[in-house]
Design a protein around this motif. Structure first.
Motif, PDB file in Angstrom:
ATOM      1  N   GLU A   1       0.828  -1.204   0.000  1.00  0.00           N
ATOM      2  CA  GLU A   1       0.000   0.000   0.000  1.00  0.00           C
ATOM      3  C   GLU A   1       0.865   1.259   0.000  1.00  0.00           C
ATOM      4  O   GLU A   1       0.597   2.215  -0.730  1.00  0.00           O
ATOM      5  N   LEU A   2       1.904   1.255   0.824  1.00  0.00           N
ATOM      6  CA  LEU A   2       2.816   2.405   0.860  1.00  0.00           C
ATOM      7  C   LEU A   2       3.549   2.585  -0.469  1.00  0.00           C
ATOM      8  O   LEU A   2       3.718   3.709  -0.951  1.00  0.00           O
ATOM      9  N   GLN A   3       3.955   1.467  -1.073  1.00  0.00           N
ATOM     10  CA  GLN A   3       4.634   1.527  -2.364  1.00  0.00           C
ATOM     11  C   GLN A   3       3.691   2.080  -3.422  1.00  0.00           C
ATOM     12  O   GLN A   3       4.089   2.870  -4.284  1.00  0.00           O
ATOM     13  N   GLY A   4       2.417   1.665  -3.335  1.00  0.00           N
ATOM     14  CA  GLY A   4       1.403   2.173  -4.263  1.00  0.00           C
ATOM     15  C   GLY A   4       1.217   3.682  -4.119  1.00  0.00           C
ATOM     16  O   GLY A   4       1.073   4.412  -5.118  1.00  0.00           O
TER      17      GLY A   4
ATOM     18  N   ILE B   1       3.456   5.822  -3.053  1.00  0.00           N
ATOM     19  CA  ILE B   1       4.656   6.470  -3.601  1.00  0.00           C
ATOM     20  C   ILE B   1       4.555   6.576  -5.121  1.00  0.00           C
ATOM     21  O   ILE B   1       4.838   7.627  -5.716  1.00  0.00           O
ATOM     22  N   GLU B   2       4.126   5.509  -5.759  1.00  0.00           N
ATOM     23  CA  GLU B   2       4.012   5.499  -7.220  1.00  0.00           C
ATOM     24  C   GLU B   2       2.965   6.502  -7.711  1.00  0.00           C
ATOM     25  O   GLU B   2       3.153   7.176  -8.735  1.00  0.00           O
ATOM     26  N   LYS B   3       1.847   6.617  -6.968  1.00  0.00           N
ATOM     27  CA  LYS B   3       0.799   7.577  -7.357  1.00  0.00           C
ATOM     28  C   LYS B   3       1.303   9.011  -7.255  1.00  0.00           C
ATOM     29  O   LYS B   3       1.061   9.840  -8.132  1.00  0.00           O
ATOM     30  N   VAL B   4       2.008   9.308  -6.154  1.00  0.00           N
ATOM     31  CA  VAL B   4       2.567  10.651  -5.978  1.00  0.00           C
ATOM     32  C   VAL B   4       3.569  10.956  -7.086  1.00  0.00           C
ATOM     33  O   VAL B   4       3.586  12.067  -7.648  1.00  0.00           O
ATOM     34  N   GLN B   5       4.387   9.983  -7.446  1.00  0.00           N
ATOM     35  CA  GLN B   5       5.375  10.184  -8.504  1.00  0.00           C
ATOM     36  C   GLN B   5       4.703  10.419  -9.859  1.00  0.00           C
ATOM     37  O   GLN B   5       5.180  11.213 -10.677  1.00  0.00           O
TER      38      GLN B   5
ATOM     39  N   ALA C   1       9.749  11.558  -0.172  1.00  0.00           N
ATOM     40  CA  ALA C   1      10.766  11.224   0.844  1.00  0.00           C
ATOM     41  C   ALA C   1      10.105  10.781   2.144  1.00  0.00           C
ATOM     42  O   ALA C   1      10.562   9.835   2.799  1.00  0.00           O
ATOM     43  N   GLU C   2       9.004  11.452   2.509  1.00  0.00           N
ATOM     44  CA  GLU C   2       8.287  11.097   3.734  1.00  0.00           C
ATOM     45  C   GLU C   2       7.693   9.696   3.642  1.00  0.00           C
ATOM     46  O   GLU C   2       7.794   8.899   4.582  1.00  0.00           O
ATOM     47  N   LEU C   3       7.090   9.400   2.487  1.00  0.00           N
ATOM     48  CA  LEU C   3       6.491   8.077   2.280  1.00  0.00           C
ATOM     49  C   LEU C   3       7.566   6.987   2.229  1.00  0.00           C
ATOM     50  O   LEU C   3       7.376   5.887   2.737  1.00  0.00           O
ATOM     51  N   GLU C   4       8.696   7.310   1.594  1.00  0.00           N
ATOM     52  CA  GLU C   4       9.793   6.341   1.519  1.00  0.00           C
ATOM     53  C   GLU C   4      10.368   6.049   2.901  1.00  0.00           C
ATOM     54  O   GLU C   4      10.740   4.907   3.195  1.00  0.00           O
ATOM     55  N   ALA C   5      10.428   7.053   3.748  1.00  0.00           N
ATOM     56  CA  ALA C   5      10.903   6.851   5.121  1.00  0.00           C
ATOM     57  C   ALA C   5       9.940   5.951   5.893  1.00  0.00           C
ATOM     58  O   ALA C   5      10.352   5.066   6.650  1.00  0.00           O
ATOM     59  N   LYS C   6       8.632   6.184   5.681  1.00  0.00           N
ATOM     60  CA  LYS C   6       7.616   5.339   6.322  1.00  0.00           C
ATOM     61  C   LYS C   6       7.739   3.901   5.830  1.00  0.00           C
ATOM     62  O   LYS C   6       7.592   2.948   6.610  1.00  0.00           O
TER      63      LYS C   6
ATOM     64  N   ALA D   1       8.494   0.638   8.075  1.00  0.00           N
ATOM     65  CA  ALA D   1       7.533  -0.475   8.069  1.00  0.00           C
ATOM     66  C   ALA D   1       8.224  -1.784   7.699  1.00  0.00           C
ATOM     67  O   ALA D   1       7.932  -2.841   8.268  1.00  0.00           O
ATOM     68  N   LYS D   2       9.158  -1.718   6.741  1.00  0.00           N
ATOM     69  CA  LYS D   2       9.903  -2.922   6.338  1.00  0.00           C
ATOM     70  C   LYS D   2      10.686  -3.491   7.516  1.00  0.00           C
ATOM     71  O   LYS D   2      10.654  -4.696   7.779  1.00  0.00           O
ATOM     72  N   LYS D   3      11.396  -2.617   8.215  1.00  0.00           N
ATOM     73  CA  LYS D   3      12.190  -3.070   9.355  1.00  0.00           C
ATOM     74  C   LYS D   3      11.310  -3.653  10.454  1.00  0.00           C
ATOM     75  O   LYS D   3      11.673  -4.644  11.097  1.00  0.00           O
ATOM     76  N   GLU D   4      10.142  -3.050  10.659  1.00  0.00           N
ATOM     77  CA  GLU D   4       9.220  -3.529  11.684  1.00  0.00           C
ATOM     78  C   GLU D   4       8.652  -4.900  11.318  1.00  0.00           C
ATOM     79  O   GLU D   4       8.632  -5.815  12.129  1.00  0.00           O
ATOM     80  N   ILE D   5       8.206  -5.050  10.072  1.00  0.00           N
ATOM     81  CA  ILE D   5       7.577  -6.298   9.635  1.00  0.00           C
ATOM     82  C   ILE D   5       8.592  -7.423   9.507  1.00  0.00           C
ATOM     83  O   ILE D   5       8.418  -8.509  10.066  1.00  0.00           O
ATOM     84  N   TYR D   6       9.686  -7.174   8.774  1.00  0.00           N
ATOM     85  CA  TYR D   6      10.673  -8.232   8.529  1.00  0.00           C
ATOM     86  C   TYR D   6      11.538  -8.536   9.748  1.00  0.00           C
ATOM     87  O   TYR D   6      12.168  -9.584   9.812  1.00  0.00           O
ATOM     88  N   GLY D   7      11.526  -7.631  10.710  1.00  0.00           N
ATOM     89  CA  GLY D   7      12.284  -7.874  11.936  1.00  0.00           C
ATOM     90  C   GLY D   7      11.519  -8.678  12.965  1.00  0.00           C
ATOM     91  O   GLY D   7      12.075  -9.083  13.993  1.00  0.00           O
ATOM     92  N   ASN D   8      10.235  -8.926  12.703  1.00  0.00           N
ATOM     93  CA  ASN D   8       9.392  -9.651  13.665  1.00  0.00           C
ATOM     94  C   ASN D   8       8.547 -10.719  12.977  1.00  0.00           C
ATOM     95  O   ASN D   8       7.358 -10.867  13.256  1.00  0.00           O
TER      96      ASN D   8
END
Length: 318
Positions: A13-16, A18-22, A37-42, A46-53
Motif C-alpha cells: 500500500e505504501l509503495q502504491g 509512492i508510485e501515485k505521488v510520482q 521522501a516522507e512516504l519512503e521513510a515510512k 515499516a519494512k524493518k518492523e515487519i521483517y524484523g518480527n
C-alpha cells in the motif's frame, strides 16, 4: 505481477502511494519530493518492523517465494565456472538434485544441491525439488569423487522432502538417504551444508551432514512441514501457523537449539529482493569457512563431525 504475502500488504500500500505521488508529480510538473521522501521513510520503517518480527509461518512463506534464488542461480552468481555432472551410474539422472565441480575464487569445490523450477514445466522437470533415490546416489557418487581428488564439498539444501512415491520406495529411498548419512559423516574432505530455502525431513538430511551446517535467515529446517504436522496433530491444515511455531523450525530457533552452526543474513525482505547481494554474502561465508576447515587435520575434522551429530537429541536428566 509481483507476489505479495498477506503480512506484506501494508508495504504494498505504501509503495502504491509512492508510485501515485510520482505519477502526479510527473504529470503536473510539480515538486513533490518532500512527500515522496516522507512516504519512503515510512516504507523503510515499516519494512524493518515487519521483517524484523516475522513468525515461523511467515518465514516458511518467504522460503517458498517463487522468485527466491535456487541452487543453479547461486552457482551462476558465485562460481567462476561450473561443470555439471549427471547420473548415478545405476538408474538414471535425477533432475531434482544437481551437482558438479565449480570454482570459488580459483578454489575447486564440489557443489551439490536441490533444484526447483520457475514455471509449471520446469517444476515438473525438477519434480518440485523432491529427489528420488537415484538423486541421493548421484550426490553420493559426486561426494566420493570429491574425496578421491581431495576437494571440499558444499551442499545447498532446498526441498519440501524426498519424493514419497511408490516407485521411489521400490528403488530404496530410505536406504539411499541412510547411506548418505553414513558416508557423509565419515567423508574425508571438509563438508559445508547450507539450507537456502526449505529443509524438510530426510530429503534435506540426505545431503545435510557436514562440518558446518548453516541456514539462510528466512529458510526453515524440520522433520516435517507445518502443513503435514498440522494434519497429523489437528486433522486439518488450518493450524499450519500454530504448527510452524511448535516445530521451532526457523534459523533462530535451530541455532538456539544447537542444531546448526550459524545463520547467514538475507537482504531485507528475503533473498529474492536482491539475489546478487545474497550470492555475494553466501560466497563470502563459504570462502571463510572453507579456509578454516581446509587448515584442519582431516581425521580430527571427521571425529568432530561424528561427535557433533551424535550429541544432537541426547537428553541428560539430573
Amino acid at each position: 505481477m509481483k507476489i505479495t504475502f498477506d503480512f506484506e500488504k501494508p508495504l504494498a500500500e505504501l509503495q502504491g502511494q509512492i508510485e501515485k505521488v510520482q505519477q502526479v508529480e510527473e504529470k503536473n510538473k510539480l515538486d513533490m519530493s518532500a512527500t515522496v521522501a516522507e512516504l519512503e521513510a515510512k516504507l523503510e520503517t515499516a519494512k524493518k518492523e515487519i521483517y524484523g518480527n516475522l513468525t515461523g509461518w511467515q518465514k516458511v512463506q518467504i522460503s517458498r517465494h517463487p522468485e527466491r534464488p535456487y541452487t543453479l542461480q547461486y552457482l551462476e552468481l558465485m562460481c567462476d565456472d561450473f561443470i555439471e555432472m549427471h547420473g548415478d551410474r545405476t538408474v538414471g539422472d535425477d533432475k531434482a538434485i544437481i551437482g558438479g565441480f565449480g570454482t570459488l575464487n580459483g578454489q575447486t569445490v564440489m557443489f551439490i544441491g536441490h533444484q526447483k523450477g520457475r514455471n509449471t514445466k520446469e517444476r515438473q522437470y525438477r519434480n518440485f525439488g523432491m529427489a528420488n533415490p537415484e538423486g541421493y546416489r548421484k550426490a553420493l557418487r559426486l561426494m566420493k569423487m570429491a574425496e578421491k581428488f581431495g576437494k571440499p564439498v558444499v551442499t545447498l539444501i532446498d526441498t519440501p522432502g524426498a519424493f514419497p512415491g511408490l516407485e521411489a520406495e521400490e528403488r530404496g529411498q530410505g536406504e539411499a538417504i541412510a547411506r548418505n548419512l553414513l558416508e557423509m559423516s565419515i567423508l574425508k574432505v571438509p563438508v559445508i551444508c547450507v539450507v537456502i530455502g526449505e529443509g524438510a525431513s530426510g530429503g534435506a538430511l540426505g545431503i545435510g551432514i557436514g562440518d558446518k551446517v548453516m541456514m539462510l535467515d528466512n529458510s526453515w529446517y524440520s522433520v516435517i512441514s507445518p502443513e503435514n504436522c498440522s494434519t497429523i496433530l489437528f486433522k486439518t491444515w488450518e493450524h499450519k501457523e500454530r504448527a510452524a511455531e511448535m516445530l521451532k523450525l526457523t534459523s533462530t530457533e535451530m541455532l538456539k537449539n544447537k542444531l546448526i552452526d550459524g545463520v547467514i543474513k538475507e537482504p531485507l525482505g528475503g533473498a529474492h529482493q536482491d539475489p546478487v547481494a545474497m550470492a555475494a554474502t553466501l560466497k563470502k561465508q563459504l570462502l571463510k569457512d572453507l579456509k578454516i576447515l581446509g587448515e584442519r587435520n582431516i581425521d580430527e575434522l571427521v571425529a568432530e563431525r561424528i561427535e557433533k551429530f551424535c550429541n544432537m537429541g541426547v537428553v541428560v536428566e539430573d
